[in-house]
Design an enzyme around this catalytic site. Structure first.
Site: not given
Ligand code: AOF
Ligand code: ZN
Length: 335
Positions: A44, A46
């Site tokens: 992500h 962060e």
């Molecule tokens: C964040 N930062 O840059 C993003 C988030 O399968 P994963 O681990 O990639 O999780 C996907 C979910 O995480 C997505 O549906 C949304 O709720 C969140 N995305 N969160 O802190 C990020 N891309």
């Molecule tokens: Zn995240």
């Protein structure tokens, strides 16, 4: 936060089904790290920003365009990474609508929401975000032409092709000059082509828009459509429907994992008139992108803007925005 949105956009068209997210880490008034989420399955925003900041993340403020996740998905929770790095404060643009995340905030919320209109719609409805796109003349008729420069790199149309997962086109628009360009920029993105073939607009020729795309197009045909036998020889999937309707096509696209679709009326045909009616009445359409061309078109190419059989009620569009693009006027709004 505006910088977060700016860098998040570097991944436009590549993050689905995940959102685009940007993160900026600031310490003593200086940016010490930046990052964005490049693709589902990858870390992500962060995490990239924290890596860039290194030890400087301690006691710093992290700005994130979307609430940091606190769950194990494809990647571990960002909340824990922020705590481990000893970040002092987190400023969030918008709450994550994903029910397994959740909490407070709202800095530049409109901007952050617009960035992820596709993700927000898709995660809440489990349906593709559909945008109707068309060009009109100054005398208010649909035009088959695109504005000058629209297809070139940086032009609004080529940007739309980057943004969306799939494009729904009429079989009639697939011959000759109206085929899409196979520019380098477009080849890096897999845009699923969904071709609609009814008896009145069967594709005359094998409609390969991107010669190099790994992804094969899908053809949705009604039972009277004359689909070129060459198409079957190339192993292109042809789905024959008793009744060619937008709803079943969208359901099929949903099952293919397409989160966003551009319904492009180029080569405008009767079937799209029906699609627009069905789409508005059944709330299958979310957005409109209309291009006004500085032309007056004559009767041969003139087709009225789709309103046929539209239920009497007036639908008001929200959040209208306009801008000029290469001498053409672009107007966007939301159903
Ligand atoms: C964040 N930062 O840059 C993003 C988030 O399968 P994963 O681990 O990639 O999780 C996907 C979910 O995480 C997505 O549906 C949304 O709720 C969140 N995305 N969160 O802190 C990020 N891309
Ligand atoms: Zn995240």
């Amino acid at each position: 936060m505006r910088r977060c949105v700016e860098i998040a956009k570097k991944a436009i068209g590549h993050t689905n089904p995940n959102p685009m997210v940007g993160c900026v880490i600031v310490k003593d008034g200086k940016v010490v790290g930046e990052g964005f989420h490049p693709k589902a399955g990858q870390p992500h925003a962060e995490v990239f920003a924290l890596r860039a900041a290194g030890d400087l993340a301690e006691n710093a403020t992290a700005y994130v365009s979307l609430e940091p996740c606190n769950h194990y998905g494809r990647t571990p929770p960002c909340t824990e990474a922020l705590i481990r790095a000893k970040v002092k404060r987190v400023v969030v643009g918008m709450v994550d609508p994903n029910p397994i995340v959740a909490s407070k905030v709202g800095v530049e919320e409109e901007l952050c929401k617009r960035l992820n209109e596709v993700f927000i719609h898709h995660i809440l409805t489990r349906k593709p975000f559909v945008t109707l796109r068309y060009s009109i003349s100054m005398n208010g008729n649909i035009s088959d032409w695109l504005g000058e420069g629209a297809m070139e790199f940086g032009g609004y149309y080529s940007q739309l092709l980057q943004e969306y997962d799939g494009i729904i086109l009429s079989g009639a628009s697939l011959t000759g000059s109206s085929c899409l360009p196979a520019s380098q920029e477009l080849q890096c993105k897999q845009l699923k082509q969904i071709i609609v073939a009814s008896s009145s607009n069967s594709p005359a020729k094998l409609p390969l828009l991107y010669q190099n795309a790994d992804d094969q197009p899908i053809i949705f045909a009604d039972k009277n459509a004359e689909v070129d036998p060459e198409i079957a020889q190339h192993g292109i999937e042809t789905v024959v429907l008793d009744e060619l309707r937008l709803g079943p096509i969208l359901n099929y696209c949903q099952r293919l994992g397409l989160c966003s679709l551009l319904l492009d009326t180029r080569g405008f045909c009767r079937i799209f008139e029906e699609f627009v009616k069905e789409g508005i009445e059944n709330r299958l359409l979310q957005k409109v992108v209309m291009e006004v061309l500085p032309v007056w078109n004559g009767s041969r190419e003139a087709i009225a803007v789709p309103a046929k059989n539209f239920d009497k009620e007036v639908r008001r569009l929200a959040k209208l925005q306009s801008r000029m693009s290469n001498g053409n006027l672009l107007v966007e709004g939301y159903f």
